[in-house]
Design an enzyme around this catalytic site. Structure first.
Site, PDB file in Angstrom:
ATOM      1  N   GLU A 270       0.822  -1.220   0.000  1.00  0.00           N
ATOM      2  CA  GLU A 270       0.000   0.000   0.000  1.00  0.00           C
ATOM      3  C   GLU A 270       0.857   1.272   0.000  1.00  0.00           C
ATOM      4  O   GLU A 270       0.623   2.195   0.767  1.00  0.00           O
ATOM      5  CB  GLU A 270      -0.966  -0.016   1.188  1.00  0.00           C
ATOM      6  CG  GLU A 270      -1.928  -1.196   1.137  1.00  0.00           C
ATOM      7  CD  GLU A 270      -3.062  -1.166   2.150  1.00  0.00           C
ATOM      8  OE1 GLU A 270      -2.842  -0.690   3.272  1.00  0.00           O
ATOM      9  OE2 GLU A 270      -4.148  -1.635   1.802  1.00  0.00           O
ATOM     10  N   ASP A 343      -8.646  -9.176   2.837  1.00  0.00           N
ATOM     11  CA  ASP A 343      -8.460  -8.149   3.866  1.00  0.00           C
ATOM     12  C   ASP A 343      -9.550  -8.154   4.926  1.00  0.00           C
ATOM     13  O   ASP A 343     -10.414  -7.282   4.901  1.00  0.00           O
ATOM     14  CB  ASP A 343      -8.397  -6.770   3.201  1.00  0.00           C
ATOM     15  CG  ASP A 343      -7.962  -5.695   4.177  1.00  0.00           C
ATOM     16  OD1 ASP A 343      -7.527  -6.047   5.278  1.00  0.00           O
ATOM     17  OD2 ASP A 343      -8.070  -4.507   3.828  1.00  0.00           O
ATOM     18  N   GLU A 371     -13.084  -3.023  11.408  1.00  0.00           N
ATOM     19  CA  GLU A 371     -13.001  -2.193  10.202  1.00  0.00           C
ATOM     20  C   GLU A 371     -14.113  -2.528   9.213  1.00  0.00           C
ATOM     21  O   GLU A 371     -14.712  -1.634   8.623  1.00  0.00           O
ATOM     22  CB  GLU A 371     -11.625  -2.398   9.538  1.00  0.00           C
ATOM     23  CG  GLU A 371     -11.519  -1.698   8.190  1.00  0.00           C
ATOM     24  CD  GLU A 371     -10.166  -1.887   7.513  1.00  0.00           C
ATOM     25  OE1 GLU A 371      -9.276  -2.522   8.112  1.00  0.00           O
ATOM     26  OE2 GLU A 371     -10.015  -1.392   6.385  1.00  0.00           O
TER      27      GLU A 371
HETATM   28  O1  GCW Z   1      -7.310  -3.332   5.728  1.00  0.00           O
HETATM   29  C1  GCW Z   1      -6.357  -2.449   5.315  1.00  0.00           C
HETATM   30  C2  GCW Z   1      -6.751  -1.204   6.005  1.00  0.00           C
HETATM   31  C3  GCW Z   1      -5.584  -0.271   6.209  1.00  0.00           C
HETATM   32  C4  GCW Z   1      -4.468  -1.034   6.883  1.00  0.00           C
HETATM   33  C5  GCW Z   1      -4.066  -2.195   5.994  1.00  0.00           C
HETATM   34  C6  GCW Z   1      -2.975  -3.061   6.607  1.00  0.00           C
HETATM   35  C7  GCW Z   1      -2.888  -0.271   8.498  1.00  0.00           C
HETATM   36  O2  GCW Z   1      -7.789  -0.598   5.287  1.00  0.00           O
HETATM   37  O3  GCW Z   1      -6.038   0.797   6.991  1.00  0.00           O
HETATM   38  O4  GCW Z   1      -3.374  -0.229   7.192  1.00  0.00           O
HETATM   39  O5  GCW Z   1      -5.161  -3.017   5.771  1.00  0.00           O
HETATM   40  O6  GCW Z   1      -3.335  -4.063   7.206  1.00  0.00           O
HETATM   41  O7  GCW Z   1      -1.810  -2.757   6.480  1.00  0.00           O
END
Ligand code: GCW
Length: 686
Positions: A270, A343, A371
């Protein structure tokens, strides 16, 4: 004869200040009329805490705490304990080779007392499933929390190291009570600044508070720290100045914190920097850090959460990048893998990396913070979700190679074993936002300690300790436990029936937005990439004729998932693009089944409201009203999910919503215009 000294009079609580804070959690022991008698011949800060806890809550026969290096205790390891009643029944001995084991034994004894377990002739030997049981805080240095829904970060960096909030100790105590022995203080999206001299002083202050509770501190690091903080011209892991920079930095940390745990790293993920920026591999990066930490017994937890926008199936990427590196990591590196391949969705199949990486220790990462599960507004008890992952059979070393067993050292004899949970804790009065979200912190610790505990048992323990008065009513206990046990499936039903995934609102991930399009945004961050709805059907084709992600699973799973007829229906849209009129096992069409499942989720949330309302007067009014208010929001949200998703997908299916189901009460255009979010919930179209 060795003379034991009795600490009956001289011991007071390690700090009286934590009591009121932790009272808002599961540690609500009524004080005994007379302080318990505790006998020990060794006194360390950790044993002192153990003694204080007994005095604070134990109402039984005298307890002997004994550090014992004999065979039984050695077999249980440093954190394990043996609790047994003396033959004459007049005392209980807790023995362990380590101080931490004594503390965990004490909390076990107190838990048994609190939950009304039988205290007859105790003979309990326990040692944890995982060596490292660790929380990951996604807390930023400005005290915001990424994906945090319970206020600001507990760590008041501005005031540290001079001012120590009483909550730090309460936090450590709560963790110790459930066996959590590590905490990563800062976000994996890490600022290099956390390694500056000034911040390390602050970290040291926290470590000092946590130490007596056997809670070790770890930090997330930014891979570019040598350049960004150290001023070097590169952060290339094979550059000798960079390597030296890390060695020096690690030495500096250990001078301040001799029992520092190690680093957690999110790299080349990311947009974050990592070894690939310099043409190196994840193993090169991890090993450089591992070498610096090794002399101090520190470890590296290297995350496998990686994916690139260009690839055709995000679910395959972690496996593709990490499998070729299996066996290349140093022995103090463990690869940290999210439970599922995408995720933290409400339901995912397990990540195919579990069991497949055989020569490298792998640890599961679960998300305690919600989340994708309604933030702190929705009541969702997560133990069933984590158990589902842990009990999944990977078949990687024959039948029975469950995720739990391939990560806990039983199938592959790795010395390093760990389980991580992304914390849901903030500075709100009740720590987690939703009172029931505390059960997820609790459940994480209990499962990391013993992954064989059932979700029901954990819920039962938590309820009895959290609502000690109400839980003495059998109907409260059974009804709220039933509600907790159903809650995860309910959330799946109204958010992602049948494996339909990642159709959450863009960015914040709270409400539904299957229609979401953001010009210029990465395709793999948009719902359309995942649901692929069209006139024919819906779902992501990961079969052999699709992205072939199924091939990453060991036989017989790959075949099972590959065939739409044998694929478990709760994941059918994860693995297949299924025609709207596909016949499900119960005879309904896919479209009908979707309608029924969304509706079921909504009806379940309504039933939670009814369950809870029946206990007005039994639960203190603050918590009663708080939960009641949030259940109302949850039901409204479930209706949004149902109406929004069904009306949206109906544009493609062109099929009617079965007549016996409640009609949508919203219309698609008004739902589309409004971004449902926790912060503007009250303005949502009704
Ligand atoms: O699920 C995603 C989240 C991000 C997060 C990332 C990760 C900390 O939307 O906010 O960043 O995963 O796990 O690195």
């Amino acid at each position: 004869m060795i003379r034991f000294f009795c600490l009956l009079i001289f011991c007071c609580l390690a700090s009286g200040s934590y009591a009121s804070e932790a009272d808002s959690l599961w540690l609500r022991m009524p004080a005994p009329k007379t302080a318990a008698e505790v006998i020990t011949r060794k006194m360390t800060p950790t044993i002192q805490v153990a003694v204080a806890e007994l005095k604070h809550g134990w109402r039984g026969v005298p307890v002997v705490l004994k550090v014992d290096k004999s065979k039984v205790e050695r077999g249980l390891g440093g954190d394990g304990y043996w609790i047994r009643t003396a033959t004459d029944g007049k005392s209980i001995t807790i023995s362990s080779i380590g101080d931490a084991g004594l503390l965990y034994g004490v909390f076990q004894l107190l838990r048994m007392q609190q939950t009304g377990a039988s205290m007859n002739r105790l003979d309990i030997k326990e040692s944890p499933s995982y060596k490292i049981r660790i929380l990951n805080h996604w807390d930023n240095l400005d005290r915001t929390i990424e994906r945090g829904y319970a206020g600001r970060s507990l760590w008041n960096w501005d005031e540290l190291p001079a001012t120590l909030s009483p909550r730090y100790e309460a936090y450590a105590r709560a963790n110790a009570s459930i066996g959590v022995n590590g905490t990563v203080l800062n976000n994996v999206n890490a600022s290099p600044e956390v390694l500056s001299a000034a911040y390390l002083q602050k970290v040291q202050a926290l470590a000092n508070v946590f130490r007596p509770y056997a809670l070790k501190v770890y930090l997330s690091i930014n891979f570019s720290s040598p350049a960004e903080l150290g001023g070097l011209s590169t952060s290339d892991p094979l550059d000798k100045n960079v390597r030296k920079w890390w060695i020096d930095k690690v030495n500096e940390i250990y001078k301040l914190i001799p029992d520092f745990g190690g680093f957690l790293v999110k790299a080349n993920s990311e947009g974050l920097p990592g070894p690939q920026d310099f043409g190196r591999t994840h193993a090169d990066g991890a090993n450089m850090l591992a070498e610096a930490l090794k002399p101090h017994k520190g470890i590296v937890m290297w995350r496998a959460f990686v994916y690139n926008p260009g690839d055709q199936d995000r679910a395959k990427q972690a496996y593709q990048e990490f499998m070729p590196l299996d066996g290349q990591f140093h022995d103090n590196v463990i690869v940290q893998v999210k439970n599922g391949p995408i995720d933290f969705q409400p339901r995912e199949p397990f990540s195919p990396l579990f069991g497949a990486m055989k020569k490298t220790p792998v640890m599961p990462e679960f998300q305690i913070t919600q989340e994708y599960l309604g933030f702190s507004n929705h009541l969702v008890y997560l133990a069933p979700m984590w158990k589902e992952c842990l009990e999944s059979d990977t078949y990687q070393k024959g039948k029975g190679s469950t995720v739990a067993r391939v990560t806990d050292g039983s199938v592959y004899p790795h010395a390093l074993t760990a389980m991580a949970g992304v914390a849901n804790i903030g500075d709100e009065d009740n720590w987690c936002g939703h009172t029931f979200a505390q059960s997820n912190w609790y459940a994480f610790g209990r499962l990391a300690w013993n992954h064989e505990l059932s979700s029901e048992q954990i819920a039962d323990e938590w309820l009895k300790q959290t609502f000690p008065d109400a839980a003495s009513s059998a109907s409260f206990l059974s009804a709220t436990e039933k509600m907790m046990m159903e809650s995860r499936e309910a959330a799946v039903n109204y958010m992602m029936p049948l494996g339909l995934h990642h159709i959450f609102a863009f960015g914040h991930h709270y409400g539904p937005e299957p229609w979401c399009e953001v010009p210029g945004a990465r395709a793999d961050w948009l719902p359309g990439y995942y649901h692929k709805a069209d006139k024919v059907g819906v779902g992501f084709d990961r079969s052999k004729t699709g992205s072939n992600a199924v091939a990453q699973y060991q036989s017989p799973l790959c075949d099972l998932y590959d065939d739409v007829q044998t694929c478990p229906e709760n994941l059918i849209l994860w693995f297949h693009h299924v025609p709207w009129d596909f016949k499900m096992k119960n005879g309904r069409t896919l479209w009908e089944e979707l309608c029924y499942t969304y509706d079921k989720g909504l009806q379940q949330t309504r039933s939670f409201q009814k369950t809870w309302d029946a206990f007005e007067g039994l639960v203190d009014s603050n918590r009663f009203k708080e939960v009641q208010r949030r259940l109302k929001i949850q039901t409204r949200d479930a209706m949004w999910w149902k109406d929004g998703c069904l009306l949206y997908f109906q544009q493609y299916s062109q099929m009617p919503i079965p007549h016996e189901l409640e009609r949508p009460v919203h219309d698609l255009d008004s739902l589309k215009r409004f971004k449902l979010h926790i912060s503007n919930h009250e303005n949502a179209p009704r």
